[in-house]
Scaffold this motif. Structure first.
Motif, PDB file in Angstrom:
ATOM      1  N   GLN A  19     -24.047  74.803   2.254  1.00  0.00           N
ATOM      2  CA  GLN A  19     -24.715  75.641   1.269  1.00  0.00           C
ATOM      3  C   GLN A  19     -25.715  74.849   0.441  1.00  0.00           C
ATOM      4  O   GLN A  19     -26.612  75.410  -0.167  1.00  0.00           O
ATOM      5  N   LYS A  35     -17.919  68.382  -2.153  1.00  0.00           N
ATOM      6  CA  LYS A  35     -18.635  68.024  -3.385  1.00  0.00           C
ATOM      7  C   LYS A  35     -20.148  68.015  -3.201  1.00  0.00           C
ATOM      8  O   LYS A  35     -20.882  68.515  -4.037  1.00  0.00           O
ATOM      9  N   ASN A  40     -17.666  75.609   2.050  1.00  0.00           N
ATOM     10  CA  ASN A  40     -16.443  76.173   1.463  1.00  0.00           C
ATOM     11  C   ASN A  40     -15.225  75.733   2.263  1.00  0.00           C
ATOM     12  O   ASN A  40     -15.316  75.477   3.464  1.00  0.00           O
ATOM     13  N   SER A  41     -14.099  75.563   1.587  1.00  0.00           N
ATOM     14  CA  SER A  41     -12.960  74.892   2.235  1.00  0.00           C
ATOM     15  C   SER A  41     -12.432  75.634   3.453  1.00  0.00           C
ATOM     16  O   SER A  41     -11.916  75.015   4.374  1.00  0.00           O
ATOM     17  N   ALA A  42     -12.598  76.967   3.482  1.00  0.00           N
ATOM     18  CA  ALA A  42     -12.165  77.708   4.674  1.00  0.00           C
ATOM     19  C   ALA A  42     -13.036  77.328   5.874  1.00  0.00           C
ATOM     20  O   ALA A  42     -12.557  77.257   7.010  1.00  0.00           O
ATOM     21  N   ASN A  43     -14.324  77.052   5.626  1.00  0.00           N
ATOM     22  CA  ASN A  43     -15.224  76.648   6.707  1.00  0.00           C
ATOM     23  C   ASN A  43     -14.963  75.219   7.189  1.00  0.00           C
ATOM     24  O   ASN A  43     -15.374  74.851   8.283  1.00  0.00           O
ATOM     25  N   LEU A  44     -14.271  74.412   6.384  1.00  0.00           N
ATOM     26  CA  LEU A  44     -13.929  73.054   6.819  1.00  0.00           C
ATOM     27  C   LEU A  44     -13.047  73.121   8.061  1.00  0.00           C
ATOM     28  O   LEU A  44     -13.120  72.267   8.947  1.00  0.00           O
ATOM     29  N   VAL A  45     -12.220  74.141   8.110  1.00  0.00           N
ATOM     30  CA  VAL A  45     -11.363  74.320   9.286  1.00  0.00           C
ATOM     31  C   VAL A  45     -12.234  74.641  10.508  1.00  0.00           C
ATOM     32  O   VAL A  45     -11.982  74.156  11.607  1.00  0.00           O
ATOM     33  N   ASP A  46     -13.295  75.420  10.284  1.00  0.00           N
ATOM     34  CA  ASP A  46     -14.242  75.703  11.370  1.00  0.00           C
ATOM     35  C   ASP A  46     -14.903  74.419  11.852  1.00  0.00           C
ATOM     36  O   ASP A  46     -15.110  74.239  13.050  1.00  0.00           O
ATOM     37  N   VAL A  48     -13.606  71.438  11.812  1.00  0.00           N
ATOM     38  CA  VAL A  48     -12.610  70.722  12.618  1.00  0.00           C
ATOM     39  C   VAL A  48     -12.508  71.345  14.019  1.00  0.00           C
ATOM     40  O   VAL A  48     -12.505  70.630  15.026  1.00  0.00           O
ATOM     41  N   ASP A  50     -14.824  73.098  15.570  1.00  0.00           N
ATOM     42  CA  ASP A  50     -16.085  72.813  16.271  1.00  0.00           C
ATOM     43  C   ASP A  50     -16.108  71.385  16.800  1.00  0.00           C
ATOM     44  O   ASP A  50     -16.597  71.127  17.911  1.00  0.00           O
ATOM     45  N   LEU A  68     -12.911  64.931   5.072  1.00  0.00           N
ATOM     46  CA  LEU A  68     -13.660  65.520   3.973  1.00  0.00           C
ATOM     47  C   LEU A  68     -15.018  64.867   3.746  1.00  0.00           C
ATOM     48  O   LEU A  68     -15.806  65.333   2.928  1.00  0.00           O
TER      49      LEU A  68
END
Lengths: 84, 193
Positions: A19, A35, A40-46, A48, A50, A68
């Motif tokens: 973003q 930071k 967004n933290s839900a997209n961090l899983v995406d 991983v 990917d 992170l």
């Protein structure tokens, strides 16, 4: 695969979720996904998922905990590639 | 000791495709996934569990000043007891309370026994300014003496007259909504679940 290629692939992976595009332009090893890039933290899983698809590796929960920053993610990718 | 998390459901639909293969398994335990798949509204259940984990994670991180980690699966949701939802992480547990509307889902998590105030805003306001006003009024001081800085882990810390304030609080924003929860300064009540 050398460091530069890994970072380049990682950058392509994270781009759709970033973003803060300005921070993406100044990507360094220390860049933090939440930071600095405001992923967004839900997209961090995406990210991983990917990464698993792109490098054909499996990332266990313990390794996922660290992912992170750019540097931490590259480290996990390298570890899993070596273990293949 | 307290945490909160809000999910703008419309934005979540655009940003997060939870149906993606493998996504649920990275975040939720088998029991949570069973619950989601047998829910009348799986979408709401996903975001309820997610916000419970996020709120508890924030409370836990602030309580022990922990470095950020990506370990949602370590936070286990327990909603068996109708009177009180709980999230467990290692040997700790946090009581949570979730509000579900058609537009957003908001969860607060607490291990505090003190009275807290929680407020949801249906627009994007400056939450720190809101906290300044609320605390200043209760402490009878000028709001400008209340300041905020993020520590090295990205956790916002509050200062009054430049000394770290012993007031637990947590802020959250997502899309069109934001929320704040804080321990009422100087008032001691038993926290009721």
């Amino acid at each position: 695969m050398n460091q530069e290629e890994l970072v380049s692939k990682l950058r392509s992976i994270i781009t759709p979720y970033v973003q803060n595009k300005k921070a993406l332009a100044n990507l360094t090893n220390e860049t933090d996904f939440i930071k600095d890039l405001e992923i967004n933290s839900a997209n961090l899983v995406d990210v991983v998922l990917d990464v698993e698809d792109e490098f054909d590796i499996e990332i266990d929960n313990e390794s996922m905990e660290e992912m992170l920053t750019v540097a931490a993610s590259i480290k996990v990718i390298q570890e899993k590639l070596v273990a293949k | 000791m307290i945490g909160n998390d809000i999910v703008d459901l419309q934005l979540a639909k655009l940003q997060n495709r939870w149906q993606r293969p493998g996504w649920l398994q990275k975040i939720f335990t088998d029991a949570e996934i069973d619950d989601i798949q047998s829910s009348v509204n799986p979408d709401h259940k996903v975001w309820k569990f997610w916000s419970m984990k996020e709120a508890a994670y924030k409370a836990h991180q602030r309580r022990f000043l922990l470095a950020p980690t990506l370990n949602p699966k370590s936070f286990e949701c327990d909603i068996q007891n109708e009177k009180c939802d709980t999230v467990r992480i290692t040997s700790y547990s946090y009581k949570t309370n979730t509000k579900i509307t058609e537009h957003y889902i908001y969860t607060i998590a607490s291990a505090l026994r003190k009275k807290t105030i929680s407020k949801i805003f249906e627009n994007n306001i400056e939450l720190r300014a809101y906290l300044q006003q609320e605390w200043a009024a209760r402490l009878h001081i000028d709001p400008k003496h209340i300041t905020f800085h993020k520590n090295k882990y990205g956790i916002p810390m509050a200062y009054i007259h430049q000394k770290e304030a012993n007031i637990s609080f947590s802020l959250t924003h997502h899309g069109a909504y934001c929320g704040a929860i804080f321990q009422v300064p100087d008032v001691i009540h038993t926290y009721k679940c």
